[in-house]
Every structure is written in structure tokens, then in C-alpha cells.
Design an enzyme around this catalytic site. Structure first.
Site, short mmCIF file in Angstrom:
data_model
loop_
_atom_site.label_atom_id
_atom_site.label_comp_id
_atom_site.label_asym_id
_atom_site.label_seq_id
_atom_site.Cartn_x
_atom_site.Cartn_y
_atom_site.Cartn_z
N ASP A 105 15.68 -7.14 -1.83
CA ASP A 105 15.38 -6.05 -3.14
C ASP A 105 15.41 -5.19 -1.86
OD1 ASP A 105 15.05 -7.93 -5.07
OD2 ASP A 105 12.67 -7.83 -5.22
N GLY A 106 15.11 -5.09 -0.80
CA GLY A 106 15.13 -3.69 0.63
C GLY A 106 16.55 -3.20 0.55
N GLY A 134 6.03 -5.16 -7.10
CA GLY A 134 6.06 -5.13 -5.83
C GLY A 134 4.26 -4.65 -5.52
N ASP A 165 -7.83 4.70 -1.33
CA ASP A 165 -7.11 5.07 0.37
C ASP A 165 -5.36 5.36 -0.36
OD1 ASP A 165 -8.67 3.49 1.62
OD2 ASP A 165 -8.25 1.71 2.02
N GLU A 188 8.73 2.83 -6.85
CA GLU A 188 7.73 3.49 -6.84
C GLU A 188 7.20 4.13 -6.05
OE1 GLU A 188 7.55 0.60 -3.09
OE2 GLU A 188 6.31 -0.22 -5.40
#
Length: 298
Positions: free
Chosen positions: A75-76, A191, A179, A150
Site C-alpha cells: 500500500d505504501g 491504517g 500525543d 490520513e
């Protein structure tokens, strides 16, 4: 038919498939092949003659007239391919040589059949919504300010939390002591957002998901909103520098930066063929949904 191919360094047992795929495309008279500069850099060490015989592209403008972009990897790799395609909306054929493969859903063993399907028109195209970043820094992410999965704000170089004041269409939503904060598309819901407790959202649902990362207040939960919303942020923290990311690309920014995200004016177009896994099949198979020896359907 003009084909653009993108891949990157693969594990040794997968690199053989990449070379066989390239040779198969070259051996088919129906295709005219060009490869990305990232792939060419990798091939220089293993097939230098190939790099000299096949055109190399390094910009979106060079892809005008291309019929399909083939991404071989995970996917990357497909997300990288989108940074080349951008607003041209060239259909992307995601061939899975990685692991999960929510986006790159065509298995290696179906590659030849996939090429046949492209030639004969036996495929469909699924449009995926993306988000775009609006900022007063034009050079952020090299000007490529969109993502399929995202947008994320994260603390940096400190154990202290940050505060992300968040607004929907100019109206105050919440101040997230955490965070970080993730704004995800439906495609990205499986993801990073999923790993912090966000819901799985079916592609095409026309939503964004806002998910805090390790929030201080345990009653703060992920929120699903319309993708017609504009989400803006103000960031506070002991450190004056923070990390922002779009998919797998990240940069450091300071607290004075203006940031907002909204629906991207163009979409990612993913090619589906008979040998590709559907989204719901991938959920059950890769996430082991409903896996139970007592259940004959699992």
C-alpha cells in the site's frame, strides 16, 4: 496503450517477480512502458541496461497521455504512485507484493490476467476520496499537499502531550490533549486510525474520521464527520515544533503555522479486475474478522 510503472526496493524473494512483470509488459506489443525515477534508481544496480532502454518519468507533467499506472509493492508503494499521478487521476493498478494490501489488492499470481483485462477492457474503476491540506506554508510537503489515507499531527522530541484545538467549519469542536490527532479518509480507516481505536469505514461513505492519539481524557472518542467539512487546527505544547504527516510523508513545523484539511478536489482511481480482492474480502481475510473454528463461514 501507455503504461507507467512504479515500484521500489523489494525484499529479495519479491524482486524476481518485479523483473518478470517488467519483462512481460515489454514483451506485449499492446503496451508502451515508462518507469518512475524511484524504480529506475533501484534498477540501476540490478538491471542497468533496462534503465537505458525504457523512458523514465519524474514529474506529473510527463504522465500526460498515460492510460494506467501500475504499482508493484504494498500500500505504501501505491501511495507513492499517487504523488506522481496527482490531479491527472490516472487509474492505478495496485499489484500486491507486500503484506496486507488493502489498496494494492491484485495478487502477483494474477498479474498476467490483469494485463489481459486492461487490454480487453474487463475492469472497473473505484474512486476514492482524498483529503488536501490548506496551509500558509506553500512549500510544505514539496507542494504535494494531499493524501489518500490520513493527515496527522504529532508531538515531537518530548514526552509532554500537545493540545490540538480543533474546529469544524470555523465552529469550535474540542481541544484534544493527546500525543496527536489523526484525520482519516475511509480508505485510511484501516491504517493508523484503526490502530488508535478508530472505526473501519467503508470506502465511498463520504466521511472523515477524527481520532486522537493516546488522549489524556479517556472519554474522548473518535468522531465521524461529513467529508464536506473543513477541519482547522491550532496547536499548543511545551515544544514549539511538531510533526505533521500526509500518508507516509512527514515534516516538522512550528506552532505558528496555519493548518486545515478538507476534501481534495480530485480523487484516486483504483482499478479492480476479476483477480483482485474486494474490500470486504480483505477485511475478513487480512484482519481475521469472524475467525472462529465453530463458524463454518470463517
Amino acid at each position: 496503450m501507455k503504461i507507467a510503472l512504479h515500484s521500489r526496493k523489494l525484499e529479495k524473494e519479491r524482486s524476481g517477480f518485479l523483473m518478470s512483470a517488467i519483462n512481460e509488459i515489454l514483451n506485449r506489443k499492446e503496451f508502451e512502458l515508462m518507469i518512475s525515477d524511484g524504480l529506475a534508481l533501484y534498477l540501476e544496480n540490478i538491471e542497468p541496461e533496462l534503465c537505458n532502454s525504457v523512458p523514465v518519468f519524474n514529474s506529473t507533467e510527463q504522465l500526460r497521455g498515460v492510460d494506467f499506472m501500475i504499482s508493484i509493492g504494498g500500500d505504501g508503494t501505491l501511495l507513492q504512485a499517487l504523488t506522481y499521478v496527482q490531479e491527472l487521476e490516472i487509474p492505478i493498478v495496485g499489484v500486491n507484493a507486500g503484506r496486507l494490501g488493502f489498496l494494492a489488492s491484485i495478487q502477483r499470481e494474477n498479474f498476467s490476467n490483469t494485463l489481459d483485462a486492461l487490454i480487453n477492457g474487463f475492469f472497473s474503476i473505484e474512486e476514492r476520496t482524498m483529503l488536501t491540506l490548506v496551509s500558509d506554508r506553500e512549500d510544505l510537503f514539496g507542494g504535494i499537499k494531499f493524501g489518500l489515507n490520513e493527515f496527522t499531527i504529532l508531538k515531537r522530541d518530548t514526552s509532554s502531550m500537545i493540545v490540538v484545538h480543533t474546529y469544524l467549519n470555523g465552529e469550535y469542536l474540542n481541544s484534544y490533549w493527546a500525543d496527536g490527532l489523526i484525520v482519516s479518509t475511509p480508505s485510511g480507516s484501516t491504517g493508523y486510525s484503526l490502530s488508535v481505536g478508530g472505526p473501519v469505514v467503508i470506502p465511498g461513505s463520504e466521511n472523515f474520521i477524527i481520532s486522537p492519539v493516546c488522549p489524556h481524557n479517556l472519554n474522548v472518542r473518535p468522531l465521524i464527520i461529513s467529508d464536506k467539512s473543513v477541519i482547522s487546527f491550532e496547536i499548543e505544547g511545551r515544544s514549539k515544533n511538531f510533526l505533521v504527516s500526509l500518508d507516509s510523508r512527514s515534516e516538522a513545523v512550528d506552532a505558528s503555522i496555519e493548518l486545515a484539511v478538507k476534501k481534495c478536489p480530485f480523487k484516486a482511481k483504483l482499478v479492480n479486475v476479476g483477480g483482485g480482492e474486494k474490500f470486504l474480502d480483505t477485511l475478513r481475510k487480512k484482519l481475521n474478522w469472524g475467525l472462529d473454528n465453530r463458524n463454518p463461514m470463517s
